[in-house]
Design a protein around this motif. Structure first.
Motif, short mmCIF file in Angstrom:
data_model
loop_
_atom_site.label_atom_id
_atom_site.label_comp_id
_atom_site.label_asym_id
_atom_site.label_seq_id
_atom_site.Cartn_x
_atom_site.Cartn_y
_atom_site.Cartn_z
N ARG A 1 4.77 14.33 -14.01
CA ARG A 1 3.99 14.45 -15.25
C ARG A 1 4.72 15.24 -16.33
NH1 ARG A 1 -0.80 12.19 -14.31
NH2 ARG A 1 -1.81 12.49 -12.32
N ALA A 2 5.44 16.28 -15.92
CA ALA A 2 6.10 17.16 -16.90
C ALA A 2 7.41 16.57 -17.44
CB ALA A 2 6.38 18.52 -16.26
N LEU A 3 7.93 15.53 -16.80
CA LEU A 3 9.20 14.95 -17.26
C LEU A 3 8.98 14.04 -18.46
CD1 LEU A 3 10.90 13.99 -13.87
CD2 LEU A 3 11.36 15.97 -15.31
N SER A 4 9.96 14.03 -19.34
CA SER A 4 9.88 13.16 -20.52
C SER A 4 10.18 11.72 -20.10
CB SER A 4 10.90 13.61 -21.57
OG SER A 4 12.21 13.36 -21.10
N THR A 5 9.76 10.80 -20.95
CA THR A 5 10.03 9.38 -20.70
C THR A 5 11.53 9.11 -20.64
OG1 THR A 5 7.96 8.73 -21.74
CG2 THR A 5 9.68 7.05 -21.60
N SER A 6 12.28 9.74 -21.53
CA SER A 6 13.73 9.53 -21.54
C SER A 6 14.37 10.03 -20.24
CB SER A 6 14.38 10.18 -22.76
OG SER A 6 14.16 11.57 -22.76
N GLN A 7 13.88 11.14 -19.70
CA GLN A 7 14.42 11.65 -18.44
C GLN A 7 14.08 10.70 -17.29
OE1 GLN A 7 16.49 14.37 -17.75
NE2 GLN A 7 16.59 13.27 -15.80
N LEU A 8 12.86 10.17 -17.27
CA LEU A 8 12.48 9.21 -16.23
C LEU A 8 13.32 7.93 -16.33
CD1 LEU A 8 8.61 9.53 -16.14
CD2 LEU A 8 10.21 10.14 -14.33
N CYS A 9 13.55 7.47 -17.55
CA CYS A 9 14.38 6.26 -17.74
C CYS A 9 15.81 6.52 -17.28
CB CYS A 9 14.34 5.80 -19.19
SG CYS A 9 12.75 5.10 -19.67
N LEU A 10 16.31 7.71 -17.55
CA LEU A 10 17.66 8.06 -17.11
C LEU A 10 17.71 8.13 -15.58
CD1 LEU A 10 20.55 8.94 -17.79
CD2 LEU A 10 19.70 11.29 -17.92
N ASP A 11 16.72 8.76 -14.96
CA ASP A 11 16.66 8.83 -13.50
C ASP A 11 16.59 7.44 -12.89
OD1 ASP A 11 16.68 11.57 -13.75
OD2 ASP A 11 14.55 11.84 -13.24
N GLN B 1 0.84 -1.20 0.00
CA GLN B 1 0.00 0.00 0.00
C GLN B 1 0.88 1.25 0.00
OE1 GLN B 1 -2.78 0.04 3.23
NE2 GLN B 1 -3.76 1.92 2.56
N GLY B 2 1.92 1.25 0.81
CA GLY B 2 2.85 2.38 0.85
C GLY B 2 3.60 2.55 -0.46
N LEU B 3 4.00 1.44 -1.06
CA LEU B 3 4.69 1.49 -2.35
C LEU B 3 3.78 2.09 -3.42
CD1 LEU B 3 7.12 0.86 -4.15
CD2 LEU B 3 6.25 -1.49 -4.35
N GLU B 4 2.53 1.68 -3.44
CA GLU B 4 1.59 2.21 -4.44
C GLU B 4 1.32 3.70 -4.21
OE1 GLU B 4 -0.49 2.65 -7.72
OE2 GLU B 4 0.65 0.87 -7.20
N GLU B 5 1.20 4.12 -2.96
CA GLU B 5 1.03 5.56 -2.67
C GLU B 5 2.25 6.36 -3.13
OE1 GLU B 5 -1.40 7.54 -1.50
OE2 GLU B 5 -2.80 5.87 -1.45
N THR B 6 3.44 5.79 -2.92
CA THR B 6 4.67 6.45 -3.35
C THR B 6 4.69 6.56 -4.87
OG1 THR B 6 5.87 5.60 -1.44
CG2 THR B 6 7.19 6.32 -3.30
N ARG B 7 4.27 5.51 -5.56
CA ARG B 7 4.25 5.52 -7.02
C ARG B 7 3.25 6.56 -7.54
NH1 ARG B 7 2.46 4.48 -11.63
NH2 ARG B 7 3.52 3.33 -13.25
N THR B 8 2.08 6.63 -6.92
CA THR B 8 1.06 7.61 -7.33
C THR B 8 1.57 9.03 -7.12
OG1 THR B 8 -0.70 6.05 -6.79
CG2 THR B 8 -1.31 8.38 -6.92
N GLU B 9 2.18 9.26 -5.97
CA GLU B 9 2.73 10.59 -5.67
C GLU B 9 3.84 10.95 -6.67
OE1 GLU B 9 5.51 12.50 -2.24
OE2 GLU B 9 3.91 11.17 -1.57
N LEU B 10 4.70 10.00 -6.97
CA LEU B 10 5.78 10.24 -7.92
C LEU B 10 5.23 10.51 -9.32
CD1 LEU B 10 8.86 10.21 -8.46
CD2 LEU B 10 8.63 7.77 -8.95
N ALA B 11 4.21 9.79 -9.74
CA ALA B 11 3.61 9.99 -11.05
C ALA B 11 3.01 11.40 -11.15
CB ALA B 11 2.53 8.95 -11.31
N ASP B 12 2.38 11.85 -10.08
CA ASP B 12 1.81 13.21 -10.07
C ASP B 12 2.91 14.27 -10.19
OD1 ASP B 12 -0.73 12.17 -9.85
OD2 ASP B 12 -0.86 12.48 -7.67
N ARG B 13 4.01 14.07 -9.48
CA ARG B 13 5.10 15.04 -9.51
C ARG B 13 5.88 15.01 -10.82
NH1 ARG B 13 7.69 13.31 -4.12
NH2 ARG B 13 8.85 12.20 -5.68
#
Length: 141
Positions: free
Chosen positions: A80-90, A66-78
């Motif tokens: 949104r403006a990043l490109s897929t390539s930037q997320l893959c690099l991170d 449950q905590g992992l999913e909340e973290t993922r949801t929060e991260l996805a919200d933050r």
């Protein structure tokens, strides 16, 4: 959906619950071993203790995910403006090479969540259970 301070409050509650569960079980286990070391009979059998530990693992596992999913949801919200390539690099920098946005989000959430007090408390409880030969999957023959 939870936001801001609500997320922090829920995470603190999960961390507290998991840490308290882990600490209580470990203290009781140390007491049982100390009593057994002196040859005194203990009230709780090893089988009952293992069953109880498996139940705690099951409850902790649900909180962990449950905590992992909340973290993922929060991260996805933050993110949104990043490109897929930037997320893959991170994600790669965090030690989890990924091929697409969803995978990168999942890996980044895991990298972030595994360092929270709740996740670390569950990991310690799971490691203790493993040393005792207890896991979530009950063996049946």
């Amino acid at each position: 959906m939870l936001t801001g301070s609500d997320v922090a409050a829920v995470r603190a509650e999960w961390a507290g619950a998991l840490a308290a569960t882990r600490d209580q079980f470990l203290a009781e286990d140390r007491f049982r071993r100390a009593v057994n070391g002196r040859g005194t009979v203990v009230a709780e059998s090893a089988t009952a203790a293992d069953t109880r530990l498996r139940r705690l693992l099951y409850e902790g596992n649900a909180l962990y995910h449950q905590g992992l999913e909340e973290t993922r949801t929060e991260l996805a919200d933050r993110s949104r403006a990043l490109s897929t390539s930037q997320l893959c690099l991170d994600s790669e920098v965090a030690g989890f090479p990924s091929a697409n946005r969803e995978e990168a989000m999942s890996f980044l959430a895991l990298a972030s969540w595994q360092h929270t007090p709740g996740a670390m408390a569950f990991d310690e409880l799971a490691a203790h259970a493993a040393r005792r030969g207890v896991c979530l999957l009950a063996e049946r023959y």
